[in-house]
Enzyme design. Structure first.
Site, PDB file in Angstrom:
ATOM      1  N   SER A 174      -4.333   9.162   1.005  1.00 52.09           N
ATOM      2  CA  SER A 174      -3.267   8.429   1.684  1.00 52.09           C
ATOM      3  C   SER A 174      -3.389   8.588   3.197  1.00 52.09           C
ATOM      4  O   SER A 174      -4.395   8.176   3.781  1.00 52.09           O
ATOM      5  CB  SER A 174      -1.910   8.891   1.155  1.00 52.09           C
ATOM      6  OG  SER A 174      -0.900   7.970   1.467  1.00 52.09           O
ATOM      7  N   ASP A 264      -0.426   0.502  -6.464  1.00 54.56           N
ATOM      8  CA  ASP A 264      -0.339   1.094  -5.135  1.00 54.56           C
ATOM      9  C   ASP A 264      -0.290  -0.003  -4.084  1.00 54.56           C
ATOM     10  O   ASP A 264      -1.128  -0.912  -4.086  1.00 54.56           O
ATOM     11  CB  ASP A 264      -1.567   1.987  -4.904  1.00 54.56           C
ATOM     12  CG  ASP A 264      -1.497   2.787  -3.613  1.00 54.56           C
ATOM     13  OD1 ASP A 264      -0.497   2.668  -2.885  1.00 54.56           O
ATOM     14  OD2 ASP A 264      -2.458   3.527  -3.336  1.00 54.56           O
ATOM     15  N   HIS A 294       0.076   5.548  -6.966  1.00 58.94           N
ATOM     16  CA  HIS A 294      -0.248   6.261  -5.728  1.00 58.94           C
ATOM     17  C   HIS A 294       0.296   7.691  -5.834  1.00 58.94           C
ATOM     18  O   HIS A 294       1.408   7.906  -6.293  1.00 58.94           O
ATOM     19  CB  HIS A 294       0.410   5.543  -4.545  1.00 58.94           C
ATOM     20  CG  HIS A 294       0.137   6.175  -3.220  1.00 58.94           C
ATOM     21  ND1 HIS A 294      -0.819   5.691  -2.364  1.00 58.94           N
ATOM     22  CD2 HIS A 294       0.692   7.243  -2.592  1.00 58.94           C
ATOM     23  CE1 HIS A 294      -0.845   6.437  -1.271  1.00 58.94           C
ATOM     24  NE2 HIS A 294       0.069   7.390  -1.390  1.00 58.94           N
TER      25      HIS A 294
END
Length: 322
Positions: A174, A264, A294
């Site tokens: 991320s 995601d 995610h």
């Protein structure tokens, strides 16, 4: 724009994902934007990790260092893991890892399990980085820390338990994936490979997955906006340091492995980054884990099957890059 129930009509969800949402709700873990403070949101992130990351048997050394930095008087804290399995490799690679959390939450502690896993199974020396977070330290503080650590690693291989011939890779999930992508562009000659796990490479949010999953409980539009508010000014989002996909020069970048989650908001930006790498002649491969959300990657205690598939890809890529 669909919610979870609507998406169930379109997609096949992995049981691990559905049980994760259920168990998380039963435990009372709220969303970061609804937390009473940033500190409370950080505690939620840590408690989620403690509940779902699991544990790992690790036979090896674990050392703490403070990387000298012009930005941090006491240095940037890092944890260096070297498993006993590294002795089986002539020149173990050094893998510098940046945790996720939108540059606002997250810490080395949230990635402790997976860093040990990579050191054991790749095997490699892993450097787990405690970079500065917002809102105390706004953009580009985390970028500065990432660049500083990688430069230090490149000059101190033997100190970390590696050798001069050891390759250096960067990775993260991320927000940490964004840091890995940016530093790969900044320090091209120092980095041999990059592993980007559902990276946030484009703050413009102009992708179909951004709209499709904006109400999804994994990483919602509300959450991404909260992260941005606490870290970066809108006027800086379209800079290359914030959105590395906007860089005009993708040539000479290190080979990339990009791990994506099917559900995601960042999924399609990851594919777009992969395409830019390929167009520039850079060796890049993607692996999208089906049925997961995610945030799954650093929680192998719960996402056992999904993490195993993704982690095997990462370890194989590190071995091939060593």
């Amino acid at each position: 724009m669909a919610d979870l129930e609507e998406l169930k009509q379109k997609y096949k969800f992995h049981d691990e994902t559905l049980s994760y949402f259920k168990l998380r709700a039963e435990a009372g873990f709220g969303s970061y934007p609804n937390a009473p403070s940033v500190e409370a949101a950080r505690d939620i992130n840590l408690q989620v990790t403690k509940k779902f990351a699991g544990e790992i048997e690790f036979d090896g050394s674990e050392k703490e260092f403070n990387v000298p930095s012009p930005y941090v008087p006491d240095g940037i804290p890092v944890t260096v893991y070297k498993s006993k399995n590294c002795s089986l490799v002539v020149a173990p690679s050094i893998f510098v890892f940046f945790h996720g959390g939108g540059n606002v939450v997250g810490s080395r502690q949230t990635c402790d399990v997976i860093c040990k896993l990579f050191s054991r199974d790749a095997p490699c020396v892993v450097v787990n980085v405690e970079y500065r977070l917002g809102p105390e330290h706004l953009f580009p503080a985390s970028n500065d820390d990432a660049k500083c650590v990688v430069r230090w690693v490149s000059m101190n291989k033997s100190l970390l338990g590696a050798v001069n011939d050891s390759t250096i890779g960067v990775g993260g999930h991320s927000a940490g994936g964004r840091l890995a992508a940016v530093v790969s562009q900044q320090l091209r000659s120092d980095i041999d490979y990059q592993i980007l796990i559902y990276p946030n490479v484009d703050y413009r949010r102009q992708y179909a997955s951004q709209e499709e999953f904006e109400n999804f409980p994994g990483l919602s539009k509300e959450m991404t906006q909260w992260f941005s508010k606490n870290y970066i000014d809108d006027s800086k989002k379209e800079t290359v340091l914030a959105s590395p996909i906007l860089n005009e020069k993708f040539n000479c970048l290190p080979p990339a492995m990009i791990i994506l989650a099917e559900f995601d908001v960042l999924r399609d930006a990851g594919y777009a980054y992969h395409e830019k790498l390929k167009k520039a002649g850079i060796r890049s491969q993607t692996f999208c884990v089906k049925g997961v959300t995610h945030g799954f990657f650093h929680l192998p205690g719960h996402f056992k099957e999904s993490c195993q598939r993704a982690h095997e890809k990462v370890c194989k890529f590190i071995k091939a890059s060593s």
